[in-house]
Enzyme design. Structure first.
Site, short mmCIF file in Angstrom:
data_model
loop_
_atom_site.label_atom_id
_atom_site.label_comp_id
_atom_site.label_asym_id
_atom_site.label_seq_id
_atom_site.Cartn_x
_atom_site.Cartn_y
_atom_site.Cartn_z
N ASN A 1 0.84 -1.20 0.00
CA ASN A 1 0.00 0.00 0.00
C ASN A 1 0.88 1.25 0.00
O ASN A 1 1.96 1.28 0.60
CB ASN A 1 -1.02 0.01 1.15
CG ASN A 1 -0.43 -0.21 2.52
OD1 ASN A 1 0.56 -0.90 2.69
ND2 ASN A 1 -1.05 0.39 3.53
N GLU B 1 0.29 5.25 0.57
CA GLU B 1 -0.69 6.25 0.99
C GLU B 1 -0.28 7.64 0.50
O GLU B 1 0.80 7.83 -0.06
CB GLU B 1 -0.84 6.18 2.52
CG GLU B 1 -1.36 4.81 2.93
CD GLU B 1 -1.63 4.64 4.41
OE1 GLU B 1 -1.20 5.51 5.21
OE2 GLU B 1 -2.28 3.63 4.76
N CYS C 1 -3.96 0.53 -2.72
CA CYS C 1 -3.85 -0.72 -1.97
C CYS C 1 -2.73 -1.59 -2.53
O CYS C 1 -2.34 -1.47 -3.70
CB CYS C 1 -5.17 -1.49 -2.06
SG CYS C 1 -6.50 -0.77 -1.08
N GLU D 1 -2.88 -4.72 -3.31
CA GLU D 1 -3.37 -5.56 -4.42
C GLU D 1 -3.32 -4.79 -5.73
O GLU D 1 -2.97 -5.35 -6.78
CB GLU D 1 -4.81 -6.01 -4.16
CG GLU D 1 -5.01 -6.86 -2.91
CD GLU D 1 -5.35 -6.02 -1.68
OE1 GLU D 1 -4.77 -4.94 -1.49
OE2 GLU D 1 -6.20 -6.48 -0.90
N CYS E 1 -10.15 -5.34 0.33
CA CYS E 1 -11.25 -4.39 0.46
C CYS E 1 -12.21 -4.56 -0.74
O CYS E 1 -11.88 -5.25 -1.71
CB CYS E 1 -10.71 -2.96 0.52
SG CYS E 1 -10.11 -2.34 -1.06
N CYS F 1 -10.72 -3.75 -4.13
CA CYS F 1 -9.73 -4.73 -4.59
C CYS F 1 -10.38 -6.05 -4.97
O CYS F 1 -9.85 -6.78 -5.82
CB CYS F 1 -8.65 -4.93 -3.53
SG CYS F 1 -7.53 -3.50 -3.49
N1 THU Z 1 -5.32 -1.60 2.23
C1 THU Z 1 -4.74 -2.42 1.30
O1 THU Z 1 -3.60 -2.21 0.89
N2 THU Z 1 -5.47 -3.46 0.83
C2 THU Z 1 -6.73 -3.77 1.23
O2 THU Z 1 -7.35 -4.68 0.68
C3 THU Z 1 -7.33 -3.03 2.34
C4 THU Z 1 -6.66 -1.77 2.74
C5 THU Z 1 -4.55 -0.45 2.71
C6 THU Z 1 -5.10 0.88 2.27
C7 THU Z 1 -4.58 1.79 3.36
O3 THU Z 1 -3.27 2.22 3.01
C8 THU Z 1 -4.49 0.91 4.60
O4 THU Z 1 -4.55 -0.43 4.13
C9 THU Z 1 -5.59 1.14 5.61
O5 THU Z 1 -6.83 1.12 5.02
#
Ligand code: THU
Length: 178
Positions: A90, A92, A101, A103, A136, A139
């Site tokens: 991930n 940000e 994310c 994925e 999520c 994803c």
């Molecule tokens: N996140 C992912 O990388 N993948 C997911 O399937 C769920 C959330 C990340 C996004 C964000 O940077 C952190 O987790 C918190 O939501």
């Protein structure tokens, strides 16, 4: 048999379709339902990557997560239809919705390298107390785009025990255009 039989133009394998688009959509639904796939020599090659190795690749990617806002680290590793490995973490952003994310990063890497299908994807994130990071909603749709009925999705937290899903477990009645 299709209720709009008079307007159907194509007959394929005993099934009536409205048109080529309808056929493609329904072929895809059948594929996602887990019907037997065409034998794929490359799939056998892909499956030689053990779950542990895929999970370790996702853990290595997770270590590089840029997670300064949520403090939540995620790593993803994909083995594609040619047996190639692709990873992501991930990333940000101060403008929160621009974060991406793990994925999404791994899928973008796969596509850029010419991978066509996700044979297996490991997602590592979460804490033992809360449980693993299952993909999520966004994803799930991203994975769906490159998944079939045989795609395996592994969700792992620090406990090292993984949960295993198919894409229809995670995204039933999914959206597709065709
Ligand atoms: N996140 C992912 O990388 N993948 C997911 O399937 C769920 C959330 C990340 C996004 C964000 O940077 C952190 O987790 C918190 O939501």
């Amino acid at each position: 048999v299709c209720r709009l039989q008079p307007v159907c133009q194509h007959l394929s394998g005993g099934q009536l379709y409205h048109d080529e688009t309808d056929k493609r959509r329904r072929d895809r639904e059948t594929e996602l339902d887990g019907a037997p796939q065409q034998p794929d020599a490359q799939r056998g090659l892909a499956m030689t990557i053990a779950n542990e190795d895929l999970i370790n690749a996702a853990k290595e990617a997770r270590a590089n997560a840029y997670n300064v806002y949520s403090n939540y680290r995620v790593g993803a590793a994909i083995v594609d239809d040619r047996g190639h490995l692709h990873v992501g973490c991930n990333v940000e952003n101060a403008a929160y919705p621009l974060g991406s994310c793990a994925e999404a990063g791994a899928i973008a890497a796969m596509v850029q390298q010419g991978g066509k299908r996700i044979v297996k994807i490991a997602v590592v994130g979460g804490f033992e107390a809360v449980g693993p990071c299952t993909p999520c909603g966004g994803c799930r749709q991203r994975i769906h785009e490159f998944a079939d009925g045989n795609t395996v999705i592994l969700a792992i937290d620090d406990s090292n025990e993984w949960q295993e899903f198919s894409i229809s477990d995670l995204l039933p009645a999914s959206f597709h255009l065709y």
